[in-house]
Scaffold this motif. Structure first.
Motif, mmCIF file in Angstrom:
data_model
loop_
_atom_site.group_PDB
_atom_site.id
_atom_site.type_symbol
_atom_site.label_atom_id
_atom_site.label_comp_id
_atom_site.label_asym_id
_atom_site.label_seq_id
_atom_site.Cartn_x
_atom_site.Cartn_y
_atom_site.Cartn_z
ATOM 1 N N ALA A 224 -26.772 14.732 -69.883
ATOM 2 C CA ALA A 224 -26.626 16.122 -69.441
ATOM 3 C C ALA A 224 -25.468 16.387 -68.491
ATOM 4 O O ALA A 224 -25.162 17.542 -68.225
ATOM 5 C CB ALA A 224 -27.931 16.585 -68.772
ATOM 6 N N VAL A 225 -24.804 15.359 -67.974
ATOM 7 C CA VAL A 225 -23.725 15.542 -67.011
ATOM 8 C C VAL A 225 -22.402 15.168 -67.664
ATOM 9 O O VAL A 225 -22.269 14.073 -68.224
ATOM 10 C CB VAL A 225 -23.945 14.679 -65.751
ATOM 11 C CG1 VAL A 225 -22.843 14.913 -64.730
ATOM 12 C CG2 VAL A 225 -25.310 14.983 -65.140
ATOM 13 N N ALA A 226 -21.406 16.048 -67.593
ATOM 14 C CA ALA A 226 -20.133 15.816 -68.282
ATOM 15 C C ALA A 226 -19.481 14.507 -67.857
ATOM 16 O O ALA A 226 -19.007 13.733 -68.690
ATOM 17 C CB ALA A 226 -19.186 16.988 -68.026
ATOM 18 N N ASN A 227 -19.453 14.245 -66.554
ATOM 19 C CA ASN A 227 -18.821 13.019 -66.078
ATOM 20 C C ASN A 227 -19.616 11.795 -66.507
ATOM 21 O O ASN A 227 -19.050 10.758 -66.856
ATOM 22 C CB ASN A 227 -18.675 13.054 -64.558
ATOM 23 C CG ASN A 227 -17.620 12.092 -64.058
ATOM 24 O OD1 ASN A 227 -16.520 12.047 -64.589
ATOM 25 N ND2 ASN A 227 -17.949 11.318 -63.034
ATOM 26 N N GLY A 228 -20.948 11.919 -66.514
ATOM 27 C CA GLY A 228 -21.788 10.819 -66.954
ATOM 28 C C GLY A 228 -21.607 10.523 -68.431
ATOM 29 O O GLY A 228 -21.554 9.351 -68.848
ATOM 30 N N LEU A 229 -21.504 11.569 -69.264
ATOM 31 C CA LEU A 229 -21.307 11.370 -70.700
ATOM 32 C C LEU A 229 -19.954 10.716 -70.963
ATOM 33 O O LEU A 229 -19.855 9.776 -71.766
ATOM 34 C CB LEU A 229 -21.397 12.710 -71.425
ATOM 35 C CG LEU A 229 -21.165 12.660 -72.945
ATOM 36 C CD1 LEU A 229 -22.173 11.752 -73.632
ATOM 37 C CD2 LEU A 229 -21.205 14.067 -73.540
ATOM 38 N N GLY A 264 -8.137 17.112 -62.802
ATOM 39 C CA GLY A 264 -7.674 15.736 -62.865
ATOM 40 C C GLY A 264 -8.612 14.737 -62.233
ATOM 41 O O GLY A 264 -8.276 13.550 -62.132
ATOM 42 N N GLY A 265 -9.799 15.188 -61.791
ATOM 43 C CA GLY A 265 -10.778 14.306 -61.160
ATOM 44 C C GLY A 265 -11.942 14.026 -62.098
ATOM 45 O O GLY A 265 -11.747 13.676 -63.256
ATOM 46 N N PRO A 266 -13.182 14.180 -61.610
ATOM 47 C CA PRO A 266 -14.351 13.969 -62.463
ATOM 48 C C PRO A 266 -14.348 14.943 -63.648
ATOM 49 O O PRO A 266 -13.826 16.063 -63.548
ATOM 50 C CB PRO A 266 -15.539 14.248 -61.540
ATOM 51 C CG PRO A 266 -14.995 14.060 -60.166
ATOM 52 C CD PRO A 266 -13.572 14.502 -60.220
ATOM 53 N N TYR A 267 -14.945 14.515 -64.745
ATOM 54 C CA TYR A 267 -15.013 15.374 -65.926
ATOM 55 C C TYR A 267 -16.054 16.461 -65.713
ATOM 56 O O TYR A 267 -17.117 16.224 -65.148
ATOM 57 C CB TYR A 267 -15.349 14.539 -67.165
ATOM 58 C CG TYR A 267 -14.215 13.623 -67.550
ATOM 59 C CD1 TYR A 267 -13.150 14.090 -68.309
ATOM 60 C CD2 TYR A 267 -14.200 12.294 -67.125
ATOM 61 C CE1 TYR A 267 -12.090 13.255 -68.640
ATOM 62 C CE2 TYR A 267 -13.152 11.451 -67.450
ATOM 63 C CZ TYR A 267 -12.106 11.939 -68.211
ATOM 64 O OH TYR A 267 -11.049 11.119 -68.529
ATOM 65 N N GLN A 268 -15.721 17.661 -66.207
ATOM 66 C CA GLN A 268 -16.565 18.830 -65.946
ATOM 67 C C GLN A 268 -17.007 19.563 -67.200
ATOM 68 O O GLN A 268 -17.765 20.523 -67.112
ATOM 69 C CB GLN A 268 -15.795 19.806 -65.041
ATOM 70 C CG GLN A 268 -15.434 19.208 -63.702
ATOM 71 C CD GLN A 268 -14.101 19.743 -63.198
ATOM 72 O OE1 GLN A 268 -13.044 19.446 -63.736
ATOM 73 N NE2 GLN A 268 -14.163 20.547 -62.156
ATOM 74 N N HIS A 269 -16.534 19.142 -68.360
ATOM 75 C CA HIS A 269 -16.868 19.868 -69.590
ATOM 76 C C HIS A 269 -16.804 18.908 -70.772
ATOM 77 O O HIS A 269 -16.048 17.927 -70.747
ATOM 78 C CB HIS A 269 -15.881 21.021 -69.791
ATOM 79 C CG HIS A 269 -16.235 21.937 -70.931
ATOM 80 N ND1 HIS A 269 -17.485 22.503 -71.064
ATOM 81 C CD2 HIS A 269 -15.505 22.374 -72.004
ATOM 82 C CE1 HIS A 269 -17.505 23.269 -72.154
ATOM 83 N NE2 HIS A 269 -16.316 23.186 -72.735
ATOM 84 N N SER A 270 -17.622 19.200 -71.790
ATOM 85 C CA SER A 270 -17.663 18.388 -73.005
ATOM 86 C C SER A 270 -17.741 19.297 -74.216
ATOM 87 O O SER A 270 -18.411 20.338 -74.175
ATOM 88 C CB SER A 270 -18.903 17.472 -73.010
ATOM 89 O OG SER A 270 -19.035 16.763 -71.802
ATOM 90 N N THR A 271 -17.057 18.904 -75.299
ATOM 91 C CA THR A 271 -17.126 19.647 -76.557
ATOM 92 C C THR A 271 -17.281 18.678 -77.714
ATOM 93 O O THR A 271 -17.014 17.473 -77.593
ATOM 94 C CB THR A 271 -15.863 20.507 -76.792
ATOM 95 O OG1 THR A 271 -14.732 19.635 -76.993
ATOM 96 C CG2 THR A 271 -15.601 21.440 -75.619
ATOM 97 N N ILE A 272 -17.686 19.214 -78.871
ATOM 98 C CA ILE A 272 -17.891 18.399 -80.078
ATOM 99 C C ILE A 272 -16.991 18.927 -81.192
ATOM 100 O O ILE A 272 -16.887 20.136 -81.392
ATOM 101 C CB ILE A 272 -19.378 18.429 -80.507
ATOM 102 C CG1 ILE A 272 -19.667 17.369 -81.569
ATOM 103 C CG2 ILE A 272 -19.834 19.798 -80.961
ATOM 104 C CD1 ILE A 272 -20.163 16.072 -81.003
ATOM 105 N N VAL A 273 -16.307 18.041 -81.893
ATOM 106 C CA VAL A 273 -15.383 18.436 -82.960
ATOM 107 C C VAL A 273 -16.173 18.847 -84.193
ATOM 108 O O VAL A 273 -17.048 18.097 -84.669
ATOM 109 C CB VAL A 273 -14.419 17.288 -83.312
ATOM 110 C CG1 VAL A 273 -13.507 17.689 -84.481
ATOM 111 C CG2 VAL A 273 -13.585 16.901 -82.096
ATOM 112 N N THR A 274 -15.860 20.047 -84.727
ATOM 113 C CA THR A 274 -16.594 20.560 -85.888
ATOM 114 C C THR A 274 -15.686 20.989 -87.035
ATOM 115 O O THR A 274 -16.178 21.275 -88.121
ATOM 116 C CB THR A 274 -17.462 21.769 -85.487
ATOM 117 O OG1 THR A 274 -16.640 22.746 -84.818
ATOM 118 C CG2 THR A 274 -18.594 21.348 -84.556
ATOM 119 N N ALA A 275 -14.365 21.062 -86.810
ATOM 120 C CA ALA A 275 -13.450 21.504 -87.866
ATOM 121 C C ALA A 275 -12.025 21.164 -87.445
ATOM 122 O O ALA A 275 -11.786 20.636 -86.347
ATOM 123 C CB ALA A 275 -13.594 23.007 -88.129
#
Length: 319
Positions: A224-229, A264-275
């Motif tokens: 559930a956490v962007a940086n953790g993922l 440029g620090g911890p990651y804050q967002h995640s996306t999934i490629v669909t096209a």
């Protein structure tokens, strides 16, 4: 428009539908929360694509010159923030600065979300706000995931795409729903593609979602956490879900992941490629600002800065 020109896009059709969500008066101003559902059809290198997006903004209307004008427009939520409070709510109106890589600040033990109160969990100096859920996982399911860890699983990218298309603008009630839920959505998509969980029972390790256990909802930070993922995908785990970092967005396939650090620090967002567009560049689905087939670089986001850093993760075909 400049970004469209850089991508050699030929717009074919654009439509925006507005929905009034709430109205409030404070300090002599009127504040109106609106939802904008935008659709863009375009052509890129002879390939036609469609992008959908659902943004929420707050309009500040002020009385000037004998009439009401829109004096200020503020995003209600970006890919790095929680929803903004009303100006007279007693909370600081600094949502744009509340990041999810190190997200919601403050020491509140409860947080208001919609019409219900929700628990706040501390996550290595981060906080995650849970909205509501009716999760389905149980001990029997956990045991089946442990069994999957012991045998090879083929990652089904088409199932990932189908799940991401089905739920890009909605919350699956079988899972816990967070106010900032981009990474939970990506994890759900990956899991829909048959990727086996790495169930450890410890929040700080593995990649897993258990659901309700007694009065608690249980999941790993990597779920559930962007940086953790991002950290988990980059760890080259040999148990359950596994992935490798690649150098370019052109190396990605359907079902792969892009992680974003706006400063440029911890990651804050995640996306999934669909096209992919006509140039072969990834288009992604995402939550928080619900998006479908959005261009991968997010330069059209309020959260984007010149310091934005990306990481690209290719999910293993066999796990």
């Amino acid at each position: 428009m400049l970004l469209h020109m850089e991508r050699n896009l030929k717009p074919l059709r654009h439509e925006t539908r507005l929905k009034l969500l709430a109205v409030n008066e404070a300090d002599g101003h009127i504040y109106a929360d609106i939802e904008m559902n935008r659709m863009l059809q375009y052509e890129c290198r002879s390939r036609r694509s469609r992008e959908d997006r659902s943004d929420r903004e707050r309009l500040q209307l002020s009385f000037r010159g004998g009439g009401w004008i829109i004096a200020k427009v503020t995003p209600l939520q970006t890919e790095s923030s929680r929803p903004a409070p009303w100006p007279d709510s007693g909370q600081e109106d600094d949502a744009a600065g509340m990041e999810f890589g190190a997200p919601i600040q403050g020491n509140k033990s409860r947080a208001r979300a919609g019409n219900s109160y929700s628990d706040v969990f501390s996550v290595d100096s981060e906080e995650l706000t849970v909205v509501k859920s009716t999760p389905f996982l149980n001990n029997r399911y956990v045991n089946s995931q442990l069994e999957k860890q012991r045998r090879q699983i083929a990652y089904d990218r088409e199932k990932v795409r189908q799940y991401a298309e089905t739920w890009w603008n909605g919350a699956n009630p079988q899972y816990e729903h967070f106010e900032v839920d981009c990474s939970s959505f990506v994890s759900q998509c990956i899991f829909a593609g048959e990727a086996p969980m790495n169930y450890t029972g410890k929040r700080g390790s593995g990649w897993w979602y258990r659901g309700k256990y007694g009065y608690q909802e249980l999941w790993s930070y990597s779920w559930a956490v962007a940086n953790g993922l991002a950290r988990y995908l980059g760890s080259k785990s040999r148990v359950g879900l596994s992935a490798e970092a690649v150098d370019s967005p052109r190396d990605l396939e359907i079902g792969d992941v892009v992680s974003y650090s706006w400063e440029g620090g911890p990651y804050q967002h995640s996306t999934i490629v669909t096209a992919f567009d006509g140039d072969g560049m990834p288009l992604v689905n995402a939550h928080t600002v619900n998006s479908r087939h959005r261009y991968w670089d997010y330069r059209d986001s309020y959260a984007w800065t010149e310091r934005t850093k990306y990481s690209f993760y290719h999910i293993a075909d066999k796990m």
